[in-house]
Scaffold this active site. Structure first.
Site, PDB file in Angstrom:
ATOM      1  CG  HIS A  62      -3.411  -2.954   3.867  1.00  0.00           C
ATOM      2  ND1 HIS A  62      -2.444  -2.322   4.612  1.00  0.00           N
ATOM      3  CD2 HIS A  62      -4.092  -1.975   3.233  1.00  0.00           C
ATOM      4  CE1 HIS A  62      -2.536  -1.003   4.436  1.00  0.00           C
ATOM      5  NE2 HIS A  62      -3.523  -0.772   3.604  1.00  0.00           N
ATOM      6  CB  CYS A 122      -0.982  -0.046   1.168  1.00  0.00           C
ATOM      7  SG  CYS A 122      -2.379   1.085   0.972  1.00  0.00           S
ATOM      8  CD  GLU A 142      -0.578  -5.121   6.070  1.00  0.00           C
ATOM      9  OE1 GLU A 142      -0.930  -3.918   6.120  1.00  0.00           O
ATOM     10  OE2 GLU A 142      -0.294  -5.702   5.003  1.00  0.00           O
TER      11      GLU A 142
END
Length: 248
Positions: A219, A93, A221
């Site tokens: 994202h 990002c 994560e």
């Protein structure tokens, strides 16, 4: 005996803690379940000295302008630019924005970039916070690490940047598309018109590799699916430790 790697996470701002959690979980899993994975150690990076401990680096999502300013204040901006020339770096990002050669939609006064990847990125390319969305990815890489699971990978796009163009520079490795989103997920162009020739639209690209540099506009994560982290460690970082560095 597996090799050991230290993967740093730039911890100035943004979702660095989530990356740390994913890497720590992957390190635990790799000890028992993941074959051919190196022994993994995670290092938060806030200073040049901490960066120097790392074999690779993740630049997390967050606010790219703030991240660049804090990197300069902390004396990290130039060391980061030198680091990515010889070692693997993955930007998610905001991190993807920082790795771009050029951007559109920067704040007044512009912002500093690390560069390294032959792409043009649009900040907040899918819209504002209310336009954030989740959606399945279409893998275009032949990497078994990304494609050997039966379940879909659901990307999380929060004020996500968008790939506007991918250039080829003869002096750099050829860009390799890792994943796209379905064309119907794309926003209209700025003038309100709908895109044509969607299959070839670079805006569908959401994961890209160029040499030892990787960007994802979403994202990873923020999901429980760790395959992109595994891909970075096993397919990008580990091979870089056994081969001479080449310009990224």
């Amino acid at each position: 005996m597996p090799i050991s790697v230290v993967v740093g996470i730039l911890a100035l701002q943004g979702a660095f803690a989530e990356h740390q959690t994913t890497l720590n979980n992957l390190a635990t899993k790799s000890c028992t379940k993941v074959k051919s994975m190196p022994h993994l150690t995670c290092q938060l990076v806030r200073t040049p000295a901490e960066l120097a401990l790392c074999d690779a680096l993740i630049i997390p999502g967050g606010e790219s302008t703030t991240m660049a300013l804090l990197a300069r204040v902390n004396g990290l901006l130039e060391p980061l630019k030198e680091f990515l020339k010889i070692k693997p770096v993955w930007g998610t990002c905001a991190g993807a924005i920082l790795l771009a050669e050029s951007i559109e939609g920067s704040k007044k006064g512009g912002q500093e970039l690390l560069g390294g990847m032959s792409v043009k990125i649009g900040r907040n390319g899918f819209g504002s916070q209310i336009d954030s969305f989740e959606g399945p990815l279409i893998f275009s890489s032949d990497s078994e690490t990304l494609t050997n699971r039966s379940e879909e990978f659901i990307g999380v796009f929060i004020r996500a940047p968008i790939v506007l163009s991918v250039m080829e520079d003869p002096s750099l490795p050829k860009p390799q598309v890792l994943a796209k989103i379905p064309p119907q997920a794309l926003p209209p162009y700025d003038d309100g018109t709908e895109a044509t020739n969607l299959e070839e639209d670079p805006r569908t690209i959401v994961a890209l590799r160029q040499g030892n540099l990787v960007l994802t506009t979403f994202h990873p994560e923020l999901t429980k699916d760790d395959r992109f982290h595994e891909y970075f460690v096993r397919d990008v970082v580990a091979p870089s430790l056994s081969t001479p560095p080449t310009p990224s």
